[in-house]
Design a protein around this motif. Structure first.
Motif, mmCIF file in Angstrom:
data_model
loop_
_atom_site.group_PDB
_atom_site.id
_atom_site.type_symbol
_atom_site.label_atom_id
_atom_site.label_comp_id
_atom_site.label_asym_id
_atom_site.label_seq_id
_atom_site.Cartn_x
_atom_site.Cartn_y
_atom_site.Cartn_z
ATOM 1 N N ALA A 265 39.493 46.627 49.202
ATOM 2 C CA ALA A 265 38.983 46.193 47.901
ATOM 3 C C ALA A 265 39.166 47.335 46.910
ATOM 4 C CB ALA A 265 37.513 45.814 47.995
ATOM 5 N N ARG B 166 38.366 48.569 42.615
ATOM 6 C CA ARG B 166 37.664 48.289 41.365
ATOM 7 C C ARG B 166 38.589 47.551 40.414
ATOM 8 N NH1 ARG B 166 33.313 52.055 39.295
ATOM 9 N NH2 ARG B 166 34.287 51.560 37.298
ATOM 10 N N THR C 239 34.763 44.652 42.532
ATOM 11 C CA THR C 239 35.959 44.810 43.345
ATOM 12 C C THR C 239 36.775 43.529 43.373
ATOM 13 O OG1 THR C 239 34.706 44.235 45.337
ATOM 14 C CG2 THR C 239 34.916 46.575 44.812
#
Length: 132
Positions: free
Chosen positions: A13, A15, A53
Motif C-alpha cells: 500500500a 500513500r 493508502t
C-alpha cells in the motif's frame, strides 16, 4: 563477498499523495497533498486524505480545471519515474473532452480608429454577451 542488488519488493500500500506524485498526476508531492486537502481528489468515490493508502484496483478521481481525470491503480510505486513508465501504473478512464469551439475574436482594420457604439454592440453580440 558478492553483493546482489535484488529489486525492492513492491509495497502492499502507498500513500495517495505519494502515488499521485510518482505517476506524474501532480508536479510536486506538496501539490498532491494540497489537492487532497482541498477535496479535489476522491478515492473510490469518497474524498481522500493525503495519508490514505491506495492498493491495486482502486479508482482515483482528480478534479482539474474544466474536467475530471479518472485513474484506476494497477501498480504501486513510491519513487517518481519517467512518463512512459508512470503511464503503465494506471489505466486512464477519463472521458474524451469535447472540443471547445473557437469563434475567433472580431478584428478591426489597423488605423480604423475607435469602434463606434454600433461596432461595439456587434462585437459584443459575436462574443455572446448580448442577446439583442
Amino acid at each position: 563477498m558478492a553483493s546482489s542488488h535484488a529489486p525492492a519488493p513492491a509495497p502492499s500500500a502507498v500513500r495517495i499523495d505519494s502515488w499521485l506524485w510518482a505517476v506524474r498526476a501532480y508536479k510536486t508531492r506538496s501539490a498532491a497533498t494540497t489537492a487532497c486537502r482541498a477535496g479535489h481528489v476522491r478515492l473510490n468515490g469518497n474524498p481522500a486524505k493525503a495519508s490514505q493508502t491506495v492498493v491495486p484496483g482502486d479508482t482515483i478521481r482528480i478534479r482539474q480545471p474544466g474536467f475530471e481525470r479518472i485513474l484506476e491503480v494497477h501498480v504501486l510505486i513510491v519513487k517518481r519515474v519517467g512518463a512512459e513508465a508512470a503511464s503503465r501504473c494506471y489505466t486512464d478512464h477519463t472521458p474524451e473532452r469535447p472540443p471547445v469551439p473557437f469563434l475567433g475574436l472580431p478584428q478591426r482594420d489597423r488605423g480604423a480608429g475607435r469602434p463606434t457604439k454600433k461596432d461595439r454592440r456587434e462585437m459584443e453580440r459575436l462574443r455572446g454577451h448580448l442577446e439583442g
